[in-house]
Design an enzyme around this catalytic site. Structure first.
Site, mmCIF file in Angstrom:
data_model
loop_
_atom_site.group_PDB
_atom_site.id
_atom_site.type_symbol
_atom_site.label_atom_id
_atom_site.label_comp_id
_atom_site.label_asym_id
_atom_site.label_seq_id
_atom_site.Cartn_x
_atom_site.Cartn_y
_atom_site.Cartn_z
ATOM 1 N N GLY A 196 0.823 -1.201 0.000
ATOM 2 C CA GLY A 196 0.000 0.000 0.000
ATOM 3 C C GLY A 196 0.856 1.248 0.000
ATOM 4 O O GLY A 196 2.045 1.207 0.333
ATOM 5 N N GLY A 227 0.079 -4.626 0.845
ATOM 6 C CA GLY A 227 -1.197 -4.390 0.173
ATOM 7 C C GLY A 227 -1.356 -5.183 -1.097
ATOM 8 O O GLY A 227 -2.476 -5.521 -1.497
ATOM 9 N N GLU A 255 5.518 -5.682 7.488
ATOM 10 C CA GLU A 255 4.965 -4.510 8.184
ATOM 11 C C GLU A 255 5.587 -4.240 9.553
ATOM 12 O O GLU A 255 5.645 -3.088 9.998
ATOM 13 C CB GLU A 255 3.441 -4.649 8.322
ATOM 14 C CG GLU A 255 2.677 -4.453 7.027
ATOM 15 C CD GLU A 255 2.660 -5.676 6.137
ATOM 16 O OE1 GLU A 255 2.052 -5.624 5.047
ATOM 17 O OE2 GLU A 255 3.245 -6.719 6.528
ATOM 18 N N ASP A 280 -1.493 -6.675 7.763
ATOM 19 C CA ASP A 280 -2.939 -6.459 7.724
ATOM 20 C C ASP A 280 -3.527 -7.011 6.424
ATOM 21 O O ASP A 280 -3.170 -8.098 6.010
ATOM 22 C CB ASP A 280 -3.265 -4.974 7.923
ATOM 23 C CG ASP A 280 -2.683 -4.077 6.831
ATOM 24 O OD1 ASP A 280 -1.706 -4.461 6.178
ATOM 25 O OD2 ASP A 280 -3.222 -2.966 6.627
#
Length: 394
Positions: A76, A127, A150, A158
Site C-alpha cells: 500500500g 497491500g 509490516e 494487515d
C-alpha cells in the site's frame, strides 16, 4: 460505501469474458494508492454483474538500469498515509484502510465460478498480498519475491493477514501441537522474503508458471472464457492454469522446507514474543537460523511484534474474514495515533531512509499488556462492518 475514481495507475480492460486489472504505478513498484482502490472496487462489482467469467490481475514492469523488471505490487501507499497522519488528516488515514479492507473483502467474497487469477511475477508485498491472496488462484514465477514486512515499519501484517496466516495448512514438525505449525507466525513477525518454492510449499501460491509462459497462459484463459460453459458454475481457469503449471518445481528445496523444524520449534504455539526470543536464543550461537532470525526480530518495532502476535491469535478464532478485517481496522487506526511507531518506521525506511528507527517503547518488556490491548479497542460509530459467510481459500 467506497467512492469511485478514475486513475491511470489502474488500467482495467475486458478481453472476451476475462476482466484484466493492470496495476500501473511502476515508479513505486505498483504500490496501491487510494485512487487505485476507488477504481478497482466498482470495476470488480460491475464485471461480476455483467457476467465476466474470470479476472486477471497483474503488474506493469518497471525500469532499472535500462532494463525492464517485473513487479506485481510492493504494498500500500504507506508514505501517503504517513504524510496524511503528520498533517492530522484523519479522513485519509481512516479512508485508506477502510476502503482497502472493503476491497480485500470484496475479493474474498468472489463466487468460485468467477475466479481471480493473480500473476505474482516480481515483488508481492503488503497491500499487494491483500489484493491477491484472497482470490482463488495465485500464480508464482521464478521472479516472485513475497513478504509481509509490516513489523519493520511499525505496522502489522494487515489486509486480511490475521485471517489467512493462522490458517496455513502445515502441521507442526516439532510437537504436532497445531495444524498451522510455526510458519505463519514466522512469516508475519520476521517479514521473511519467500520465493516460489516457499509459496508452493506453504500453499500460499496455487501454481508455478515460468515467466516466459505467462502471455500464452493469459491468451489461453481468454480463449477459454469465450467457450460455452459446461455448467452455470463452471470455472474456466482451473484446467488452463494446471496445463501451464510447471511440476518440476522442487518445494523440498525451499527455505521453509529446509528450516521447518527450527521454525516450528521457535514459533509454534508460543503465547508471547518473550517465549519466541527465548526459543531462538536456546538454539545457541551455532544455529544460523536462530541467530539470523533473532537479528531480524531485534530490528522490528517491539510494539508491532506484540500487537501482531496478539492479532494472529485473535484472528485464528474469527468466524469470517469480515470479522478479522473489522479487528484489523481497529488495529490500523490505533497505529495512526500521533507518536505511533508507524511514523518512525516510515521515516526511517521511506523518508530519511537512514534505516535506523527509534522505536518507543524500545524494548519488548516495556510493551505492556495494557498497551497491546489498546490496539484492539472498538471504534464506536467508526467501526468497519463487513458481512459474509466466506471461508479461507488457502
Amino acid at each position: 460505501m467506497a467512492q469511485s475514481s478514475f486513475t491511470t495507475q489502474l488500467l482495467p480492460s475486458l478481453s472476451s469474458k476475462v476482466g484484466i486489472l493492470l496495476l500501473n504505478n511502476p515508479a513505486s513498484l505498483n504500490a496501491l494508492t487510494l485512487e487505485m482502490i476507488r477504481s478497482m472496487t466498482p470495476t470488480l462489482q460491475a464485471w461480476e454483474a455483467a457476467g465476466v467469467r474470470a479476472t486477471l490481475m497483474a503488474g506493469t514492469p518497471y525500469e532499472k538500469k535500462g532494463k525492464s523488471k517485473p513487479a506485481f505490487c510492493a504494498g500500500g501507499d504507506v508514505k501517503a498515509v504517513y504524510l496524511a497522519g503528520l498533517a492530522k488528516d484523519k479522513a485519509l488515514t481512516a479512508d485508506f484502510f477502510r476502503e482497502e479492507y472493503q476491497l480485500n473483502h470484496l475479493i474474498a467474497m468472489q463466487p468460485p465460478h468467477l475466479p481471480q487469477v493473480s500473476i505474482w511475477d516480481g515483488i508481492v508485498m503488503g497491500g499487494g498480498v491483500g489484493l491477491s491472496v484472497h482470490g482463488k488462484y495465485r500464480v508464482a514465477t521464478e521472479n516472485t519475491i513475497f513478504a509481509m514486512p509490516e513489523c519493520k515499519i511499525g505496522l502489522f501484517p494487515d489486509v486480511g493477514g490475521t485471517w489467512w496466516i493462522p490458517r496455513l495448512k502445515l502441521y507442526s514438525q516439532w510437537n504436532n501441537k497445531s495444524m498451522v505449525g510455526g510458519v505463519g507466525n514466522y512469516l508475519a513477525l520476521s517479514g521473511a522474503r519467500l520465493k516460489a518454492e516457499d509459496l508452493m510449499y506453504a500453499g500460499i501460491a496455487t501454481h508455478y508458471v515460468k515467466s516466459n509462459q505467462l502471455e500464452d497462459m493469459k491468451q489461453a484463459l481468454i480463449d477459454a472464457s469465450g467457450q460455452e460453459k459446461s455448467s452455470k458454475l463452471g470455472d474456466c481457469a482451473a484446467s488452463i492454469l494446471m496445463s501451464f503449471h510447471d511440476h518440476s518445481i522442487d518445494v523440498s528445496a525451499s527455505f521453509l522446507s529446509q528450516n521447518r523444524q527450527d521454525i516450528d520449534y521457535a514459533f509454534d504455539g508460543k503465547d508471547s514474543m518473550e517465549e519466541i526470543f527465548a526459543s531462538l536464543e536456546s538454539m545457541g550461537s551455532g544455529s544460523h537460523f536462530g541467530q539470523s532470525t533473532l537479528k531480524t526480530l531485534k530490528k522490528m518495532s517491539p510494539t508491532s511484534l506484540k500487537v501482531t502476535l496478539e492479532g494472529l491469535k485473535r484472528g485464528s478464532k474469527a468466524q469470517t474474514i469480515g470479522e478479522a478485517l473489522q479487528m484489523e481496522y481497529r488495529m490500523s487506526q490505533a497505529f495512526m495515533r500521533e507518536g505511533s511507531d508507524f511514523y518512525e518506521g516510515i521515516r526511517a525506511a521511506l523518508v530519511d531512509k537512514d534505516g535506523n528507527p527509534k522505536w518507543s517503547p524500545a524494548s519488548l518488556e516495556d510493551v505492556t499488556e495494557v498497551l497491546v490491548e489498546g490496539y484492539f479497542e472498538k471504534l464506536g460509530d467508526r467501526e468497519l462492518c463487513l458481512i459474509g459467510n466466506e471461508s479461507a481459500k488457502l
